[in-house]
Design a protein around this motif. Sequence first.
Motif, PDB file in Angstrom:
ATOM      1  N   PHE A   1       0.790  -1.356  -0.059  1.00 14.26           N
ATOM      2  CA  PHE A   1       0.095  -0.058   0.074  1.00 14.26           C
ATOM      3  C   PHE A   1       0.910   1.381   0.169  1.00 14.26           C
ATOM      4  CE2 PHE A   1      -2.658  -3.299   2.162  1.00 14.26           C
ATOM      5  CZ  PHE A   1      -3.717  -3.157   1.224  1.00 14.26           C
TER       6      PHE A   1
ATOM      7  N   GLY B   1      -0.315   8.102 -10.775  1.00 10.87           N
ATOM      8  CA  GLY B   1      -1.225   7.560 -11.277  1.00 10.87           C
ATOM      9  C   GLY B   1      -1.107   6.134 -11.864  1.00 10.87           C
TER      10      GLY B   1
ATOM     11  N   GLN C   1       4.252   6.348  -6.773  1.00  6.92           N
ATOM     12  CA  GLN C   1       3.690   5.991  -8.138  1.00  6.92           C
ATOM     13  C   GLN C   1       2.007   6.031  -8.010  1.00  6.92           C
ATOM     14  OE1 GLN C   1       5.005   1.537  -8.096  1.00  6.92           O
ATOM     15  NE2 GLN C   1       6.890   2.271  -9.407  1.00  6.92           N
ATOM     16  N   TYR C   2       1.538   5.978  -7.091  1.00  3.79           N
ATOM     17  CA  TYR C   2      -0.120   5.765  -6.789  1.00  3.79           C
ATOM     18  C   TYR C   2      -0.361   7.476  -7.120  1.00  3.79           C
ATOM     19  CZ  TYR C   2      -4.629   6.461  -4.993  1.00  3.79           C
ATOM     20  OH  TYR C   2      -5.909   6.553  -4.747  1.00  3.79           O
ATOM     21  N   LYS C   3       0.534   8.382  -6.526  1.00  6.71           N
ATOM     22  CA  LYS C   3       0.227   9.823  -6.726  1.00  6.71           C
ATOM     23  C   LYS C   3       0.294  10.339  -8.133  1.00  6.71           C
ATOM     24  CE  LYS C   3       1.594  11.304  -2.216  1.00  6.71           C
ATOM     25  NZ  LYS C   3       2.582  12.110  -1.325  1.00  6.71           N
TER      26      LYS C   3
ATOM     27  N   ARG D   1      -6.051   3.481   0.825  1.00  4.59           N
ATOM     28  CA  ARG D   1      -6.726   3.537  -0.403  1.00  4.59           C
ATOM     29  C   ARG D   1      -7.635   2.285  -0.523  1.00  4.59           C
ATOM     30  NH1 ARG D   1      -1.685   4.473  -1.321  1.00  4.59           N
ATOM     31  NH2 ARG D   1      -1.396   2.561  -2.441  1.00  4.59           N
TER      32      ARG D   1
ATOM     33  N   ILE E   1       6.226   3.290  -3.893  1.00  9.10           N
ATOM     34  CA  ILE E   1       4.630   2.858  -4.133  1.00  9.10           C
ATOM     35  C   ILE E   1       3.776   3.906  -4.023  1.00  9.10           C
ATOM     36  CG2 ILE E   1       2.707   1.443  -3.366  1.00  9.10           C
ATOM     37  CD1 ILE E   1       4.770  -0.662  -2.768  1.00  9.10           C
ATOM     38  N   LYS E   2       4.016   4.790  -2.725  1.00  6.72           N
ATOM     39  CA  LYS E   2       3.225   5.982  -2.602  1.00  6.72           C
ATOM     40  C   LYS E   2       3.175   7.211  -3.800  1.00  6.72           C
ATOM     41  CE  LYS E   2       3.271   7.429   1.567  1.00  6.72           C
ATOM     42  NZ  LYS E   2       3.461   8.018   2.827  1.00  6.72           N
TER      43      LYS E   2
ATOM     44  N   ASN F   1      -0.270   3.406 -10.546  1.00  7.65           N
ATOM     45  CA  ASN F   1      -1.080   2.216  -9.939  1.00  7.65           C
ATOM     46  C   ASN F   1      -2.339   1.948 -10.518  1.00  7.65           C
ATOM     47  OD1 ASN F   1       0.937   1.854  -8.197  1.00  7.65           O
ATOM     48  ND2 ASN F   1       0.032   1.944  -6.325  1.00  7.65           N
ATOM     49  N   THR F   2      -2.697   0.881 -11.197  1.00 10.43           N
ATOM     50  CA  THR F   2      -3.911   0.508 -11.530  1.00 10.43           C
ATOM     51  C   THR F   2      -4.521  -0.531 -10.756  1.00 10.43           C
ATOM     52  OG1 THR F   2      -2.960  -1.349 -13.064  1.00 10.43           O
ATOM     53  CG2 THR F   2      -3.170   0.900 -13.902  1.00 10.43           C
ATOM     54  N   LYS F   3      -5.783  -0.376 -10.767  1.00  9.47           N
ATOM     55  CA  LYS F   3      -6.528  -1.338  -9.859  1.00  9.47           C
ATOM     56  C   LYS F   3      -7.015  -2.490 -10.894  1.00  9.47           C
ATOM     57  CE  LYS F   3      -8.602   1.467  -6.651  1.00  9.47           C
ATOM     58  NZ  LYS F   3      -9.694   2.332  -5.929  1.00  9.47           N
TER      59      LYS F   3
END
Length: 149
Positions: free
Chosen positions: A63, A144, A140-142, A75, A137-138, A146-148
């Motif tokens: 996460f 965009g 990358q998420y910011k 998230r 990881i954080k 990271n994909t669900k």
Amino acid sequence: MSKYIFLLVFLFFNLASHAQDMKNASNVNYVLGDLEVLDKIDLTKIYVAKLNKLSSITPYIPFGELQPKNPAELRIPATSINEKAMDSYSKTIQAYNQDSDAALSNLIPYADKKDIMDAIMFMQEMIAKIESMGEKIKNQYKKGANTKE
């Protein structure tokens, strides 16, 4: 008489400061020189603190938020099921860490001092790598990335 009072006050603050340092041991980055001057009991406290931190942050690596307080920080949906799961896990880790503290505080001092110091340095490196991965990881998420799935 005032010399004795001064000495007692000095010793009290010195011990209080040392106790606070041991509480923060999991967040301090030590070098071997720092560790060499400590006795095995203090090294054991640092070792256990680092071990406790590892057991607390490792499960949350995917996460990127290594010390989450609620599902939103991960998230994930803030449902009662997720909140209960996080609360249950937090209690489990606290109980595990308390049990580890009790057992390891008696066992670790029997190890060679150098081996305790090496173990602290190893765990410190692992914590740094995990924190670095969490930041990656954080970020990358910011961005965009990271994909669900």
